[in-house]
Write a protein that holds these residues in place. Sequence first.
Motif, mmCIF file in Angstrom:
data_model
loop_
_atom_site.group_PDB
_atom_site.id
_atom_site.type_symbol
_atom_site.label_atom_id
_atom_site.label_comp_id
_atom_site.label_asym_id
_atom_site.label_seq_id
_atom_site.Cartn_x
_atom_site.Cartn_y
_atom_site.Cartn_z
ATOM 1 N N UNK A 130 -17.237 4.478 6.994
ATOM 2 C CA UNK A 130 -15.880 4.081 6.615
ATOM 3 C C UNK A 130 -15.980 3.124 5.442
ATOM 4 N N UNK A 131 -15.279 3.439 4.373
ATOM 5 C CA UNK A 131 -15.197 2.563 3.211
ATOM 6 C C UNK A 131 -13.876 1.805 3.270
ATOM 7 N N UNK A 132 -13.951 0.489 3.168
ATOM 8 C CA UNK A 132 -12.753 -0.357 3.165
ATOM 9 C C UNK A 132 -12.926 -1.337 2.015
ATOM 10 N N UNK A 133 -12.666 -0.834 0.814
ATOM 11 C CA UNK A 133 -13.010 -1.521 -0.425
ATOM 12 C C UNK A 133 -11.750 -2.009 -1.143
ATOM 13 N N UNK A 134 -11.654 -3.319 -1.331
ATOM 14 C CA UNK A 134 -10.570 -3.862 -2.131
ATOM 15 C C UNK A 134 -9.197 -3.681 -1.526
ATOM 16 N N UNK A 135 -9.095 -3.736 -0.204
ATOM 17 C CA UNK A 135 -7.810 -3.507 0.462
ATOM 18 C C UNK A 135 -7.352 -4.735 1.233
ATOM 19 N N UNK A 136 -8.268 -5.434 1.894
ATOM 20 C CA UNK A 136 -7.919 -6.494 2.835
ATOM 21 C C UNK A 136 -6.922 -7.492 2.263
ATOM 22 N N UNK A 137 -7.155 -7.962 1.038
ATOM 23 C CA UNK A 137 -6.332 -9.029 0.484
ATOM 24 C C UNK A 137 -4.957 -8.547 0.032
ATOM 25 N N UNK A 138 -4.734 -7.233 0.056
ATOM 26 C CA UNK A 138 -3.416 -6.682 -0.253
ATOM 27 C C UNK A 138 -2.545 -6.527 0.995
ATOM 28 N N UNK A 139 -3.069 -6.870 2.160
ATOM 29 C CA UNK A 139 -2.391 -6.587 3.425
ATOM 30 C C UNK A 139 -1.728 -7.831 4.000
ATOM 31 N N UNK A 140 -0.519 -7.658 4.531
ATOM 32 C CA UNK A 140 0.147 -8.757 5.226
ATOM 33 C C UNK A 140 -0.562 -9.078 6.545
ATOM 34 N N UNK A 141 -1.241 -8.097 7.123
ATOM 35 C CA UNK A 141 -1.838 -8.278 8.440
ATOM 36 C C UNK A 141 -3.310 -7.847 8.402
#
Length: 257
Positions: A130-141
């Motif tokens: 699973x790639x989770x690249x450059x997404x976390x900081x765009x999320x409210x949760x």
Amino acid sequence: MNAIDPMPPEEIRRKAEALGPWFHNIELKGGVWTAPNHFLGNYPAVKWQQFSEAIPQDLTGKSVLDIGCNGGFYSMEMKKRGAERVLGVDFDDAYLAQARFAAQTMGHDIEFRKLSVYDLGQLGETFDVVLFMGVLYHLRHPVLALDLIHEHVAKDLLVFQSMQRGSSETMPVDENYTFWQTNHFDDPRYPKMHFIEHRYADDPTNWWAPNAACVEAMLRSAGFEIVQHPETEVYICRRVDAPPGAGAVYPAQGRTA
């Protein structure tokens, strides 16, 4: 032009420009680049070069999920390594159109689907990588997203990347602190998540800027063991049992629920 004729570079360039602006600078056939004037340079290839060797070179028979696939750069890199199934998901129609065009132009059999990270349970399958690249900081949760990845889609390997701000150092954290102990909160090495109320870098979707300790703590808290840290912002993790108290929540749908 029939199905076996290659698309002329002029047509590739015209279609790529029509799908712009691109955040992923991808070299398409005919020497066409999608974002040649990217403010980060040849991005994300410059970042990929710093951690690519931490991912298995041979993904034959493996399945890959690329969450927040954007223009499809990482999805195509996984396909180049022989992954049997690659699924890229994103919630932005423009990015999905770019990814489909880039993959088609380069001859890669990749599925792209419109899906929010919060709806990963709809997939009903797990993935070897699973790639989770450059997404976390765009999320409210953000922690919820990690919990959902752990619960629904991660079978083994998680490749994680997030923008970080603040200290890059970490510190040992006690299992517990008394109510009167507060000094550790002022230590820049203590896990901190900076909340961005308005904008950062002119982007209203930049909600968070964690420091390194916070990233590592959140990964552990969601049930991911960090096994490599090949690049400043990139972590290679294995899915393990989540610690007590962890787990996704499922709020009722609708404003009146």
